[in-house]
Design an enzyme around this catalytic site. Sequence first.
Site, mmCIF file in Angstrom:
data_model
loop_
_atom_site.group_PDB
_atom_site.id
_atom_site.type_symbol
_atom_site.label_atom_id
_atom_site.label_comp_id
_atom_site.label_asym_id
_atom_site.label_seq_id
_atom_site.Cartn_x
_atom_site.Cartn_y
_atom_site.Cartn_z
ATOM 1 N N ILE A 12 -64.221 -4.320 13.986
ATOM 2 C CA ILE A 12 -63.987 -5.127 15.187
ATOM 3 C C ILE A 12 -62.612 -4.840 15.757
ATOM 4 C CG2 ILE A 12 -63.832 -7.467 16.121
ATOM 5 C CD1 ILE A 12 -65.426 -8.444 13.722
ATOM 6 N N GLY A 15 -55.538 -3.541 13.579
ATOM 7 C CA GLY A 15 -54.191 -3.975 13.964
ATOM 8 C C GLY A 15 -53.138 -3.264 13.157
ATOM 9 N N ALA A 16 -51.889 -3.729 13.312
ATOM 10 C CA ALA A 16 -50.795 -3.122 12.568
ATOM 11 C C ALA A 16 -50.912 -3.457 11.091
ATOM 12 C CB ALA A 16 -49.461 -3.612 13.106
ATOM 13 N N GLU A 17 -51.447 -4.635 10.797
ATOM 14 C CA GLU A 17 -51.423 -5.077 9.415
ATOM 15 C C GLU A 17 -52.774 -4.974 8.716
ATOM 16 O OE1 GLU A 17 -49.822 -8.967 8.817
ATOM 17 O OE2 GLU A 17 -49.730 -8.673 6.666
ATOM 18 N N ALA A 18 -53.843 -5.136 9.458
ATOM 19 C CA ALA A 18 -55.151 -5.197 8.810
ATOM 20 C C ALA A 18 -56.249 -4.608 9.667
ATOM 21 C CB ALA A 18 -55.490 -6.659 8.487
ATOM 22 N N ASP A 129 -49.152 -18.021 14.859
ATOM 23 C CA ASP A 129 -49.596 -17.048 15.870
ATOM 24 C C ASP A 129 -50.699 -17.662 16.740
ATOM 25 O OD1 ASP A 129 -49.630 -14.670 17.235
ATOM 26 O OD2 ASP A 129 -50.783 -13.565 15.736
#
Lengths: 225, 329
Positions: A12, A15-18, A129
């Site tokens: 989906i 991102g930067a983290e996951a 967030d």
Amino acid sequence: MSISIGRVERVIYLGAEALVAEGEFLGYRAVFKQRLRKPYRVPELDQEIVSKRTVAEARALVNLRHHGVRVPKVLFVDPLAGLIVMEKIDGVVLRDALQTIDRESSCYAMSLLGEEVGKMHKLGVAHGDVTTSNAILGFDGSVYLVDLGLSKHVEDVEDMAVDVHLLIRVLESSHYAHREELLKCFLKGYRKLLGDEEVREVMDKVAEIRTRGRYVEERRIRKSN
Amino acid sequence: MVVVLGIESTAHTFGIGIVSDEPRILADSRFNYTPEKGGIHPREAAESFIRSGPSVLKEALDRAGLSLRSIDAVAVALGPGLGPCLRVGATTARALASYYRKPLVPVNHAVAHIEIGKMLTGARDPLVVYISGGNTVITAKYGGRYRVFGETLDIALGNFMDTLVRELGIAPPYVIEGVHALDRCSEGGRYIDLPYVVKGQDTSYSGLLTAALRAVRNGARVEDVCFSAREIAYSSLVEVAERGIAQLGKSEILLVGGVAASRYLVEKFRVLAEHRGLNLYVTPPKYAVDNGVMIAWTGVLLFKHGVTVDPEKAVVRQRWRLDSVDIYW
């Protein structure tokens, strides 16, 4: 005979983290959130960060859900692997929903968002967030909060104010035409949970955050054509 | 051709640069204040600037083969920085501009670090990581300003590094042959657990500093503490930069400021760039540290866009924020 406990079907979001993917798990429609390894971190630190954040997020989800905040149900956690599997919420990302539904429904959805954030804050947890991208308008008519990766314990009113401040920033950038009305609707729901006095305190802090670091003294500069 | 003389005096460097709009660096003279012990003492630094200023100015003009009369404008870093240091540069600039009737151009020191980096590396639309003794900022330009995407919530990265090695008794000098004392004491170190703090898009180093010093007091090996503290400090910065890249959709990273000279930090960014397919630009160490050339070059850009200030209004601004400056180019 083999029994499949689940499968990942499609990504989906990266991102930067996951990496977030959708699929099936134990018969549920499920969302897989896989935290990513970072080659620029030494392995020990990388492992620690991935595990700690995974545990923190899963714990927050379970705790909030237990206390009646609408967040996804956690199905499986693997801290070492950095994986959380949660129940998929049938619905539309609030940001997209607000572009299509009418004003009255938008206002109602925002007030529901306000209620969920209010519930969290009342429990002493800040989301970290709050955006219209991190909320889902469910087909059941409820609003759910997702992505608790940055959530934290509220230490003072500032942590709550930061949540509201982040939301205002998003309203200004993504929902500019109706930002004031949408904020009013959000605050209606938020106030329901926190009460007038506490909301006033939070909003005073929001005002302070918004002016912080800005220097009113403006150098007179001339701009030529 | 436009020729601008730029004056830098925000912290430990009194520098004069002369730059033309071609662009060409015509002169680059510097005096560096080095404390015998401890960190920068603002008043002592300022006094040393006053003593050395005239010869730095003369050297720059001689190098460029120019007289003050043939200069088109005088640019000066009015902030952010240490008050006593800033005032030496500001006073010098006001005097030169008034006496020689030259336009005076107010330059923000942070903008100057970015502009010299862009000019020298050719980066076009980068996510900028500005790291120095006094600043730790992740920024990118949109809507006519350098917007701050993330920054340190307490002390700057360079300040963290300097304070740690100073408290450990292995500095000053902080940097020998381009290598920071923290890099030296990290050699042979192994990773131990110290607090890693990233809050959203911001970093924080004061807690790490306290924990690192406590670990040493409690008997941890100095090289392990140095290694781990450095690893955590650098990694948290790279993580925040990666978030900025993902959120803003940039394909370039530009490192500017004194700490950009750290080879080990550059290596970490190189790994990130490879990992995400980005172009990494690093300001050459000579111009990554404070210097007059960057002030002169930014002065050229501002002057060409008509930005000047009356000498009597050219006061220093110790906390002049990067994101309050209009960028016309």
